[in-house]
Each structure stands twice: as structure tokens, then as C-alpha cells.
Motif scaffolding. Structure first.
Motif, mmCIF file in Angstrom:
data_model
loop_
_atom_site.group_PDB
_atom_site.id
_atom_site.type_symbol
_atom_site.label_atom_id
_atom_site.label_comp_id
_atom_site.label_asym_id
_atom_site.label_seq_id
_atom_site.Cartn_x
_atom_site.Cartn_y
_atom_site.Cartn_z
ATOM 1 N N VAL B 48 -3.977 -27.939 10.185
ATOM 2 C CA VAL B 48 -4.550 -29.288 10.142
ATOM 3 C C VAL B 48 -4.141 -30.047 8.878
ATOM 4 C CG1 VAL B 48 -6.697 -30.630 10.141
ATOM 5 C CG2 VAL B 48 -6.540 -28.571 11.533
ATOM 6 N N LEU B 49 -4.423 -29.467 7.724
ATOM 7 C CA LEU B 49 -4.192 -30.232 6.487
ATOM 8 C C LEU B 49 -2.723 -30.538 6.248
ATOM 9 C CD1 LEU B 49 -6.757 -28.735 3.937
ATOM 10 C CD2 LEU B 49 -6.881 -30.857 5.236
ATOM 11 N N TYR B 50 -1.876 -29.519 6.447
ATOM 12 C CA TYR B 50 -0.450 -29.755 6.182
ATOM 13 C C TYR B 50 0.137 -30.817 7.138
ATOM 14 C CZ TYR B 50 4.556 -29.200 6.126
ATOM 15 O OH TYR B 50 5.897 -29.466 6.094
ATOM 16 N N PRO B 51 -0.076 -30.665 8.475
ATOM 17 C CA PRO B 51 0.441 -31.723 9.366
ATOM 18 C C PRO B 51 -0.147 -33.093 9.045
ATOM 19 C CG PRO B 51 -0.267 -29.832 10.645
ATOM 20 C CD PRO B 51 -0.716 -29.582 9.251
ATOM 21 N N LEU B 52 -1.416 -33.093 8.654
ATOM 22 C CA LEU B 52 -2.066 -34.367 8.336
ATOM 23 C C LEU B 52 -1.419 -35.008 7.104
ATOM 24 C CD1 LEU B 52 -4.440 -36.175 9.135
ATOM 25 C CD2 LEU B 52 -5.849 -34.908 7.537
ATOM 26 N N ALA B 53 -1.231 -34.184 6.073
ATOM 27 C CA ALA B 53 -0.598 -34.696 4.841
ATOM 28 C C ALA B 53 0.817 -35.174 5.140
ATOM 29 C CB ALA B 53 -0.585 -33.608 3.779
ATOM 30 N N ASP B 54 1.521 -34.428 6.006
ATOM 31 C CA ASP B 54 2.898 -34.810 6.343
ATOM 32 C C ASP B 54 2.920 -36.106 7.154
ATOM 33 O OD1 ASP B 54 5.598 -33.945 5.917
ATOM 34 O OD2 ASP B 54 5.734 -33.699 8.094
ATOM 35 N N THR B 55 1.912 -36.279 7.998
ATOM 36 C CA THR B 55 1.832 -37.524 8.777
ATOM 37 C C THR B 55 1.587 -38.710 7.847
ATOM 38 O OG1 THR B 55 0.961 -36.305 10.663
ATOM 39 C CG2 THR B 55 0.594 -38.665 10.672
ATOM 40 N N VAL B 56 0.690 -38.513 6.880
ATOM 41 C CA VAL B 56 0.411 -39.598 5.928
ATOM 42 C C VAL B 56 1.684 -39.908 5.123
ATOM 43 C CG1 VAL B 56 -0.938 -40.252 3.905
ATOM 44 C CG2 VAL B 56 -2.042 -39.029 5.786
ATOM 45 N N ARG B 57 2.383 -38.856 4.709
ATOM 46 C CA ARG B 57 3.637 -39.057 3.966
ATOM 47 C C ARG B 57 4.647 -39.830 4.821
ATOM 48 N NH1 ARG B 57 8.544 -37.084 4.060
ATOM 49 N NH2 ARG B 57 8.044 -35.683 5.789
ATOM 50 N N LEU B 58 4.760 -39.415 6.080
ATOM 51 C CA LEU B 58 5.725 -40.045 6.989
ATOM 52 C C LEU B 58 5.386 -41.518 7.223
ATOM 53 C CD1 LEU B 58 8.196 -39.203 8.627
ATOM 54 C CD2 LEU B 58 6.692 -38.669 10.527
ATOM 55 N N SER B 59 4.102 -41.829 7.170
ATOM 56 C CA SER B 59 3.699 -43.217 7.453
ATOM 57 C C SER B 59 4.192 -44.194 6.385
ATOM 58 C CB SER B 59 2.180 -43.311 7.596
ATOM 59 O OG SER B 59 1.558 -43.159 6.340
ATOM 60 N N PHE B 60 4.619 -43.671 5.259
ATOM 61 C CA PHE B 60 5.168 -44.530 4.199
ATOM 62 C C PHE B 60 6.700 -44.600 4.276
ATOM 63 C CE2 PHE B 60 1.162 -42.929 2.199
ATOM 64 C CZ PHE B 60 0.478 -44.129 2.269
ATOM 65 N N HIS B 61 7.257 -44.071 5.372
ATOM 66 C CA HIS B 61 8.726 -44.047 5.516
ATOM 67 C C HIS B 61 9.154 -44.770 6.789
ATOM 68 C CE1 HIS B 61 8.189 -40.764 2.631
ATOM 69 N NE2 HIS B 61 9.459 -40.944 2.307
ATOM 70 N N GLU B 62 10.383 -45.227 6.769
ATOM 71 C CA GLU B 62 11.042 -45.740 7.985
ATOM 72 C C GLU B 62 11.889 -44.580 8.511
ATOM 73 O OE1 GLU B 62 11.693 -49.195 9.193
ATOM 74 O OE2 GLU B 62 12.943 -48.318 10.761
ATOM 75 N N LEU B 63 11.587 -44.128 9.714
ATOM 76 C CA LEU B 63 12.358 -43.021 10.298
ATOM 77 C C LEU B 63 12.489 -43.274 11.790
ATOM 78 C CD1 LEU B 63 13.717 -40.267 10.264
ATOM 79 C CD2 LEU B 63 11.479 -39.186 10.324
ATOM 80 N N ARG B 64 13.703 -43.604 12.200
ATOM 81 C CA ARG B 64 13.959 -43.891 13.616
ATOM 82 C C ARG B 64 14.944 -42.859 14.148
ATOM 83 N NH1 ARG B 64 12.940 -49.082 15.761
ATOM 84 N NH2 ARG B 64 11.921 -50.439 14.258
ATOM 85 N N GLY B 65 14.686 -42.379 15.340
ATOM 86 C CA GLY B 65 15.600 -41.440 15.969
ATOM 87 C C GLY B 65 15.839 -40.241 15.080
ATOM 88 N N LEU B 66 17.094 -39.804 15.041
ATOM 89 C CA LEU B 66 17.420 -38.614 14.258
ATOM 90 C C LEU B 66 18.013 -38.979 12.904
ATOM 91 C CD1 LEU B 66 18.874 -36.712 17.290
ATOM 92 C CD2 LEU B 66 16.859 -35.991 16.009
#
Lengths: 428, 314
Positions: B48-66
Motif C-alpha cells: 500500500v504505502l510504496y505504490p501510494l508514494a510512487d503514485t504521488v511521485r508520478l502525479s508530479f511527472h508527465e509520462l505518456r506511453g512508454l
């Protein structure tokens, strides 16, 4: 001691060494091990792959094909991306979206197959146009193994007959005129339009091909022309004409209809006379419902519009992409070679699919399948527009067409196209 | 020497005696708690915590496709705040969540109270209704597709035809208004079992003496239900409201199967929007920002309930 040495032991040793080197080299040249194939296909197409893999493994006992099944609902690209990002390293990926091939190529995941085409003689079996259809940025990354005619309309001859229509209407005016006659014969939705998710784009794409030709479709897919361009507006206007002529009954019926329900409406449920979908319709009608092609159902090219592109054909294709991340490229190439050579190509044809390889025995095609191949062969061929669009744009495109089906007025043509153009501005 | 030995021995004995109580001393409460919680904490951290932290981190990035990720700070959140499709989705989610919760809890509560008057006779009935709670949302979606089929083969249209109301038959999933109503009906059907069960259980805990006192005082069944059973079953209803709110807020499966978010996105809620952006458009940064917003909404709903339940705990 040395006087007795006649050199034979040394020669024998040298020979043994040379033999071991040769056999070692030979062993090194015989690929083996496991080839990982990432596949998302289901139903009869998955069964076809099971047969192909069994045939290949029997012909190459040292190689095992391991299938990684991507099981996502809806757009399968999401599942494939997630699997790749999760660390999967397949040697081969089944693909049908040119835009997805571009994306994988940009990410450096794909392997240039031009050397393999030359080394295995695929150039002699797959035409330049099919090779180009599996290329991105001028580099060939895949091998197409089947294609489907997508600008055709499936129809029930008995229902046309009941409506007093002699044969499938070949031109636009008689096509429009057939709707009231079919409706009067007791079919309130003459053409089953499955607009719940995606298949409602098929008539629009055929109209675009008929009015603007393949070049317009290609340019639109690459966003080299805007969605508000004249030929695109003309095609959507024609779509509106068709909807207003009563092709598809109430808009809400179309918007609640799934692709498989639309096929059923023409094949087994006695509700509609026409449906426009891909070649899987043939597989469902003949293999699942045991209907007789030509008698119970038939296929005709989309009506002519007399705009100079009436013989152009819309196609889809499925290809197998080779990756640069897979550990077994030589064995992977052998599997591709099996598909393009006669044993694999004939197995695909026997399963009811058309094959781009010239190694196929075309006598294996049913008359309907042979007719579909005829409609593609030698004509201007264009890939399905929806599969060439980036994921986000493809979604907006289909949703905008749903809005158009709800209001197919002439006044709604430009607002719908402007909405798609706005999404295109963000997608490229 | 012997003294020395003896004294050494005594000293050693004394040290041993001093050490023994230390060895035998039990772990303090917090230490035991940590040891017992460690496996769960590890599991929670990884899943839970790790995926959650990674999701929050990802939300500050632009990442499309591969492609590669690039830092955009609060850009995704700013875009969400200006995205008319997302904003419409928020309102739709609110309407869907409140409707499903109100309908399911309203029906479940009422039926639970009525069943309490004849617990034994209504057991099969309660079991049938509660069974819907055990059916997965995806399966439930397929069941309701059969009910809402656009033609006369749909159960609802067929029944309308049999009842002589054929003119009311329509493609329920084909127009925005009826599609959302159909979706709310299907989701409420799945959710009604829990409030029924919790209400019924809460009523069973009401002391018989209270009900008998009401009877002696001349209270009619309706008055007993209104003045005694309803207020005393509220703790169970509150739990049902909380669970059904959270479930409806993050609904996805039933929407995916029943309407696919359509027609023309008219039944798309935040959960479905998140899926579409992340898995169809593969705009992972934007999708992650949506996930964080949904998580905050779920927390906003959950926290008061959790705090309230914790206050009562000893």
C-alpha cells in the motif's frame, strides 16, 4: 621415436578438433530455447495461435514458444504497456495498431527486421506494400500474418429480398433508398450500427476513403491536415445523410448496441439487413452459428460514391513485432519464418483468415474469403484510421462520433470535427 | 585463596542473580506490539504505502506511453482543475455516489426494520437480498446488461411489453439520462444487502425490555419502528452509509461493464476517468494525479467515520 611419427595421430587430433569446432559452430547456429510471445488475442484467433505454435514446435523440436497472455478488457495496448513496464521481455509481440508500433519503436523496444527479411527470403513472399505496413519511420519491425477487408458491408440476402431489393445496392443513392424499404419490411434498424463503444466509426471511415482517398486518410492520421478539412467534413456530412435517411433506427438504439449484438442482429436475430464490421463477422457467422456464406449472409464493398476512389479498400492487419529486449532473436525469427512460409500461411487460411504471404494456397479460401481478398488485391489499400490514431485521440474521435449520431444534422458537422481537432492538438 | 575464590564465587553468583531478573523481564508493551505488528507493517508498506508514494511521485511527472518521465510539478493538478471533462466527471460522481448511497441505504434500512418484526419468516428473503452483496460488480454488470438490452429481448423491455406498456420500452443504456438512471439502479441493487444486514443486526441488539415497555405503553408497530427501532439501529446504518459511500465513490467495474462510461461519456465517474486516462490514453502522470484526487475524496469521507469509531474504542 620421432622417426616413427607419421603424422596420423596429429592429423586425427586436428580433424577431431576441427570437427568439434564445426559441430560447435553448427550447434551455435541452430537456435533453440524459449521464445516468448506476448499475445492479447482471444477466441478463434487465440486457438489459431495454439495450432501455429504446436505446428512450429513439431517442426523445431529444440524451440519452445511461451505465450504471455495480456488479458485487459477494452483497449489492449494498456495491458501490453503495463506488462512491458512491469519488466516483461518478450521476443515477439502481436500487434494491430500502427500508432502503437510507432510508440514501441520510439521507446527503442523494437528490432529492425530488414536483415531477417533478406536472410530468410521474406522479401519474396511479402509485398513491398505489406512490408511498408509493418514499418515505422522507414524501418520494418514486424511481419504481417493476416489482414482483413474493412470497407465492406455484411448483409442478409433474404431480408433484402423481403424488402423487394434485388441484390446489394452498389451506389450511394440506391443504398440510401434501401433503408425505408427495409424498414417497411419489418426491420426498424436496417443497418445495425454498434455505437456503444467503437464500431460506429466504420461507415465514416469508408465514406472518408471513398470521398478523399487513402492519401487523405493517411494525412489525417498523421495530423498533416486538420479534422476540419474539406474532405473530412464532406465524409461526415455523408454520414449524416445516411443517418438522416433512416439507416440505423433511433440513435439511442445504436448507442446501446455492442459490436457483437450488431452481428447477431443480421446473422441470427432477424432484426437488421446490414452491418459493417471486420472479417471476424465471417468467423462468427460460419464457425459459431454454422451459417452458409453467400446464402445466409454475404459481403459487398461499401457503395460507390463516384468521387474517384470507389475501388479503394480499407484494411486492418495483424502483425508480429520483433523486440530488441527479448533474449532469443534467432529462434524468434524462425517462428516468423514459419508463419510466412506455406505451412503456417496455409494454417491461417484454413482457420478462415486472409493472408498477405504469397506462399499461401489460395484454394484454401472459402468463396467469400476469396472475394474479400479480391476486393483488396490490386486496389488502393488504406489502413483503418482509428487504429492509426494515438490512444487519447482515438477515444475522443469515437466519443465525438457518438455525439454526431445523437444529432446528425448538417449544423453539427463542424462542431464535432472541431472537438476532434482540439483533441488532436493535444495528442501529437 | 579460598576466601578469594569464595568471594569471587559469591560475586559471580550475585552478578548472576542481578542478571537473571533482567533476562526474565518481559518485553515492554510497545516492544511486543512492534514485533507483532512488524509482518503486517511490512506487508502494508510494500503493498500500500510504496505504490501510494510512487503514485504521488508520478502525479508530479508527465509520462505518456512508454516514453520517459519529465517533472511538471503541480502541472497535472492544475490541468485537472481546468479540464472540463474531469470537472463534469466530479459532479457526476457526486450525483452517482449520493444517489446510490441514499437508495441502497434507504431500501436496506426499511427492509431490515420490516424484517425485524418477523425474523424467522423473512430469513430466506433476507438471504436473497444479501446475496447481491456477494456478487462481484462485473458479474452484476452483465446481469443488468441482460435486463437493459435495447430490444424486446431485454428483461425490462420484455416485461413492459407483457404488461401492455410496450410504448415505454426503450434502449435504456442508449441515452444519457436513462443510462445514468440504469447505472444507479444496478449499483444500488448490489449495495442494498449490507445496510439490510447491518440494520437487522442492530435491531436484534435492542433489549427486549425496551420493546416490551413500548408494547405495554400501547405503541403500535409503526410507532415502535419510528421511535425505537429506527433510532437504535442508527449505529449500524452509519456504518452502512460510510461503506456504501466509499464503494460508490470509487465505482469502476459496473460502469465499465454496463455502459463503458457512455453514451458520449455521460456515465463516466472519477474512477472510470482515471482508468481511461491511465490505460487507454496511457497518460500515466495525469492518471496518477486523478488517483490522488480520488484518494483524497475517499479519505475525506472516511476520516470522520474512522475518528468517530476510534473515539468509542477503548
Amino acid at each position: 621415436m620421432f622417426s616413427h611419427f607419421d603424422g596420423r595421430p596429429a592429423r586425427a587430433l586436428c580433424s577431431a578438433a576441427a570437427l568439434s569446432l564445426i559441430s560447435g559452430a553448427a550447434l551455435a547456429e541452430t537456435p533453440g530455447g524459449t521464445v516468448t510471445l506476448m499475445n492479447w488475442l482471444g477466441g478463434q484467433e487465440a486457438e489459431l495461435f495454439d495450432d501455429l505454435i504446436a505446428g512450429f514446435e513439431a517442426a523445431h523440436p529444440g524451440i519452445e514458444i511461451e505465450t504471455v497472455e495480456v488479458t485487459t478488457s477494452g483497449d489492449q495496448r494498456g495491458g501490453i504497456r503495463a506488462a512491458l513496464m512491469g519488466g516483461q521481455q518478450p521476443d515477439l509481440i502481436v500487434n494491430t495498431w500502427p500508432s502503437f508500433r510507432d510508440e514501441l519503436a520510439r521507446a527503442g523496444i523494437l528490432r529492425d527486421l530488414s536483415g531477417s527479411y533478406a536472410a530468410h527470403g521474406w522479401d519474396g513472399l511479402v509485398s513491398e506494400s505489406w512490408k511498408a505496413a509493418s514499418s515505422s519511420g522507414g524501418t520494418v519491425y514486424g511481419l504481417p500474418y493476416t489482414y482483413g477487408f474493412r470497407s465492406g458491408i455484411w448483409y442478409a440476402p433474404a431480408r433484402l429480398e423481403a424488402a423487394g431489393i434485388a441484390g446489394f445496392p452498389a451506389d450511394w443513392e440506391s443504398f440510401l433508398a434501401s433503408f425505408p424499404a427495409i424498414e417497411a419490411a419489418g426491420y426498424p434498424q436496417p443497418l445495425a450500427l454498434p455505437a456503444k463503444i467503437w464500431a460506429h466509426a466504420e461507415p465514416f471511415e469508408s465514406l472518408l476513403l471513398r470521398t478523399g482517398g487513402g492519401e487523405t486518410v493517411s494525412k489525417l492520421a498523421a495530423h498533416e491536415i486538420p479534422w476540419t478539412a474539406g474532405p473530412v467534413a464532406a465524409a461526415l456530412s455523408k454520414y449524416g445523410e445516411m443517418l438522416r435517411a433512416g439507416c440505423c433506427g433511433a440513435a439511442s438504439t445504436s448507442l446501446a448496441t455492442e459490436w457483437n449484438d450488431a452481428i447477431d442482429a443480421v446473422t441470427v436475430n432477424d432484426r437488421s439487413a446490414y452491418v459493417q464490421e471486420g472479417m471476424w463477422t465471417n468467423a462468427i457467422a460460419s464457425n459459431q452459428y454454422d451459417l452458409i456464406p453467400g446464402k445466409d449472409y454475404a459481403l459487398a464493398p461499401f457503395p460507390a460514391l463516384d468521387a474517384g476512389h470507389d475501388s479503394a479498400a480499407m484494411v486492418d492487419a495483424k502483425e508480429i513485432l520483433a523486440t530488441s529486449v527479448g533474449p532469443n532473436p534467432e529462434a524468434a525469427d524462425l517462428f516468423l519464418d514459419y508463419l510466412v512460409q506455406a505451412p503456417g500461411a496455409n494454417m491461417i487460411a484454413q482457420a478462415g483468415f486472409t493472408v498477405p504471404s504469397s506462399a499461401v494456397d489460395t484454394s484454401l479460401y472459402s468463396p467469400l474469403l476469396a472475394g474479400a481478398a479480391e476486393m483488396v488485391s490490386g486496389h488502393e489499400v488504406q489502413f483503418v484510421l482509428g487504429d492509426m490514431l494515438p490512444g487519447g485521440l482515438a477515444d475522443e474521435y469515437r466519443v465525438s462520433l457518438q455525439r454526431f449520431i445523437s444529432d446528425p444534422s448538417e449544423e453539427n458537422v463542424m462542431p464535432v470535427l472541431e472537438a476532434i481537432e482540439a483533441a488532436a492538438g493535444r495528442a501529437y | 585463596m579460598s576466601c578469594a575464590n569464595s568471594s569471587g564465587g559469591l560475586g559471580a553468583m550475585a552478578r548472576t542473580a542481578a542478571a537473571e531478573p533482567a533476562r526474565r523481564r518481559p518485553l515492554p508493551d510497545w516492544g511486543a506490539a512492534m514485533v507483532l505488528l512488524a509482518p503486517m507493517a511490512l506487508f502494508f508498506g510494500v503493498s500500500v504505502l510504496y505504490p501510494l508514494a510512487d503514485t504521488v511521485r508520478l502525479s508530479f511527472h508527465e509520462l505518456r506511453g512508454l516514453g520517459g518521465a519529465s517533472w511538471v510539478g503541480l502541472g497535472n493538478y492544475a490541468a485537472l482543475a481546468q479540464d472540463p471533462v474531469f470537472l463534469a466527471t466530479l459532479w457526476r460522481t457526486l450525483a452517482f455516489t449520493l444517489s446510490v448511497t441514499a437508495i441502497s441505504v434507504g431500501i436496506g434500512w426499511t427492509v431490515g426494520l420490516l424484517c425485524a418484526f418477523a425474523p424467522r419468516q423473512t430469513a430466506p428473503f433476507r438471504l436473497m437480498i444479501f446475496a447481491t452483496f456477494g456478487i462481484s460488480e462485473a458479474v452484476s454488470g452483465f446481469i443488468w446488461i441482460g435486463i437493459f438490452r435495447p430490444d424486446s429481448s431485454g428483461l425490462l423491455n420484455g416485461l413492459l411489453g407483457l404488461a401492455g406498456l410496450g410504448e415505454l420500452a426503450q434502449p435504456w443504456l442508449g441515452s444519457p439520462g436513462t443510462a445514468m438512471a440504469a447505472l444507479i439502479a444496478a449499483a444500488s441493487w448490489s449495495a442494498v444487502g449490507l445496510p439490510l444486514l447491518l440494520t437487522f443486526a442492530a435491531v436484534q441488539t435492542i433489549p427486549k425490555s425496551v420493546l416490551e415497555a413500548a408494547y405495554i405503553d400501547g405503541a403500535k408497530p409503526l410507532a415502535t419502528m419510528w421511535h425505537i427501532m429506527m433510532p437504535l439501529s442508527l449505529p449500524g446504518v452509519r456504518v452502512a452509509v460510510f461503506i456504501n459511500l466509499v464503494t460508490a465513490l470509487r465505482a469502476f467495474d459496473i460502469i465499465f461493464v454496463l455502459t463503458g462510461g457512455g453514451p458520449a461519456r455521460s456515465t463516466e465517474t472519477v474512477g472510470f476517468f482515471m482508468y481511461r486516462v491511465s490505460m487507454t490514453e496511457f497518460n500515466l502522470g495525469y492518471g496518477a494525479a486523478t488517483t490522488v484526487v480520488l484518494l483524497l475524496a475517499v479519505m475525506a469521507v472516511s476520516l470522520p467515520a474512522v475518528i468517530q469509531r476510534t473515539k468509542g474504542a477503548r
